[in-house]
Design an enzyme around this catalytic site. Structure first.
Site, PDB file in Angstrom:
ATOM      1  N   GLU A 164      -8.707   5.513 -13.028  1.00  0.00           N
ATOM      2  CA  GLU A 164      -9.770   5.628 -12.031  1.00  0.00           C
ATOM      3  C   GLU A 164     -11.168   5.718 -12.651  1.00  0.00           C
ATOM      4  O   GLU A 164     -11.915   6.675 -12.430  1.00  0.00           O
ATOM      5  CB  GLU A 164      -9.490   6.826 -11.113  1.00  0.00           C
ATOM      6  N   ASN A 209      -5.889   1.829 -14.643  1.00  0.00           N
ATOM      7  CA  ASN A 209      -5.318   2.076 -13.323  1.00  0.00           C
ATOM      8  C   ASN A 209      -6.439   2.425 -12.341  1.00  0.00           C
ATOM      9  O   ASN A 209      -7.280   3.263 -12.631  1.00  0.00           O
ATOM     10  CB  ASN A 209      -4.333   3.257 -13.446  1.00  0.00           C
ATOM     11  N   HIS A 249      -2.734   2.937  -2.765  1.00  0.00           N
ATOM     12  CA  HIS A 249      -2.689   3.986  -1.743  1.00  0.00           C
ATOM     13  C   HIS A 249      -3.332   3.392  -0.485  1.00  0.00           C
ATOM     14  O   HIS A 249      -4.523   3.554  -0.226  1.00  0.00           O
ATOM     15  CB  HIS A 249      -3.437   5.237  -2.210  1.00  0.00           C
ATOM     16  N   GLU A 279       1.201   2.919  -7.649  1.00  0.00           N
ATOM     17  CA  GLU A 279       1.267   4.157  -6.869  1.00  0.00           C
ATOM     18  C   GLU A 279       1.359   3.873  -5.368  1.00  0.00           C
ATOM     19  O   GLU A 279       0.744   4.559  -4.546  1.00  0.00           O
ATOM     20  CB  GLU A 279       0.040   5.039  -7.159  1.00  0.00           C
ATOM     21  N   ASP A 281       1.877   3.629  -1.540  1.00  0.00           N
ATOM     22  CA  ASP A 281       2.318   4.322  -0.329  1.00  0.00           C
ATOM     23  C   ASP A 281       1.339   3.943   0.778  1.00  0.00           C
ATOM     24  O   ASP A 281       0.360   3.228   0.535  1.00  0.00           O
ATOM     25  CB  ASP A 281       2.419   5.847  -0.505  1.00  0.00           C
TER      26      ASP A 281
END
Length: 368
Positions: A164, A209, A249, A279, A281
């Protein structure tokens, strides 16, 4: 009378603005009621490895949780365990107990453990606030990477080295998120970390990432642009970098910028980089309450996202941030106002597959 497929397609377009190019094939994929669908294929048969994030409590205490991970995953990543806060209670001390347990579980069950993460602005122990100079920052950062990666050399083969790095709304294409490393070393800390990682384990895949680059809107376009500028600059200077992790996300109420995301993935591939989904979801706090409809909308957002990536390149792995709705970060930040439980992940609280798992299977079996 409309068929179940046509009804689903209509609902997906009307309720959440899902495009016809997604709603129709997704309606076809999920048209058969869950009870009548064939069993999911074993992930061992998927051409794209699937995995999930591990949570240490249930990993230690719940056989059903461990069984679900082993049944559905080929890769795993720790929600914690390899972050600075977990590893470094003091400047002088490293604590590897969580990460060692995760690695032992993974290797004991034929799974690969990804490393997350070596450089992040978050989850930093308080003592790092006392780092007072560029020389001290370089010594601490490089020493940390050498110690941690050195311990797992050859056993953890893929690392989120940088996590990030781009602010939520970059002020310019050269904007980097504030951190102790940015404060003391500037943007050079990113190349410094990647080069230290490559020296420590030359065989490891080194990943940057990032999240929130997939949605429609100016803020998300600016974040894509800033990420692209950073990556191009690193490649121009021959800094070792092997791939980009798209966290994924997703928001149930935010549309995917399919053209923007596909173009970004194409740029990454043109630079010779792998693309991973790290990641995944779907945050469902603003989706309708009925579980069946909500599960379809969650699956639809993931379908849009994965379809846009596959239109440009085949990802080398897809991991969700958790395997079951029973254990997810989403309720901590996006709890539903109606009191209904969140449903962001591929398995429900009883470990039953949901439409999202069927979407993952669909894309996991090869290019689309």
């Amino acid at each position: 009378m409309l068929s179940r497929r046509e009804t689903l397609s209509t609902a997906l377009k009307a309720v959440c603005g899902i495009s016809a190019s997604v709603a129709s094939p997704l309606g076809t994929l999920l048209a058969t009621p869950a009870a009548a669908q064939p069993p999911l294929r074993s992930p061992a048969e998927w051409t794209i490895p699937f995995g999930a994030a591990l949570r240490d409590g249930p990993l230690a205490d719940e056989p059903d949780y461990r069984a679900a991970i082993v049944k559905h995953c080929r890769q795993v990543v720790g929600e914690g365990g390899l972050k600075w806060f977990d590893l470094r209670p003091s400047r002088e001390r490293f604590v590897f107990d969580q990460a060692d347990k995760q690695l032992n579980f993974a290797t004991g069950n034929g799974l690969e453990l990804r490393g997350h993460t070596l450089v992040w602005y978050g989850a930093m122990p308080d003592w790092t606030k006392t780092i007072a100079s560029a020389a001290e920052a370089e010594r601490e950062l490089v020493g940390h990477i050498e110690t941690v990666m050195g311990r797992y050399r050859g056993r953890i083969k893929s690392w989120d080295v940088i996590n990030e790095p781009i602010p939520d709304d970059p002020a310019s294409r050269s904007d980097i998120r504030p951190s102790i490393w940015q404060q003391r070393l500037g943007e050079s800390h990113i190349a410094l970390a990647l080069r230290a990682a490559a020296r420590t384990d030359p065989a490891a895949k080194l990943i940057i990432n990032e999240y929130d680059i997939e949605f429609v809107g100016d803020r998300f376009r600016r974040k894509r642009d800033a990420m692209l500028r950073l990556v191009r600059d690193l490649k121009l200077r021959n800094v070792p970098l092997h791939g980009i992790g798209l966290q994924g996300h997703l928001r149930g109420d935010l549309a995917i910028d399919r053209e923007g995301l596909s173009a970004f993935v194409s740029e990454m591939r043109a630079l010779g980089l792998e693309v991973l989904v790290t990641e995944l979801d779907v945050v469902d706090d603003r989706l309708p309450a009925p579980p069946e409809l909500r599960d379809m909308l969650v699956a639809a957002r993931a379908y849009e996202f994965l379809q846009a990536i596959h239109a440009a390149a085949r990802p080398t792995a897809v991991l969700t941030w958790g395997i079951t709705d029973k254990y997810s970060w989403v309720p901590l930040w996006f709890k539903r106002g109606d009191g209904q439980p969140n449903r962001p992940l591929p398995l429900d609280e009883a470990y039953r597959p949901k439409p999202l798992m069927r979407v993952l299977e669909h894309f996991g079996q090869g290019p689309r």
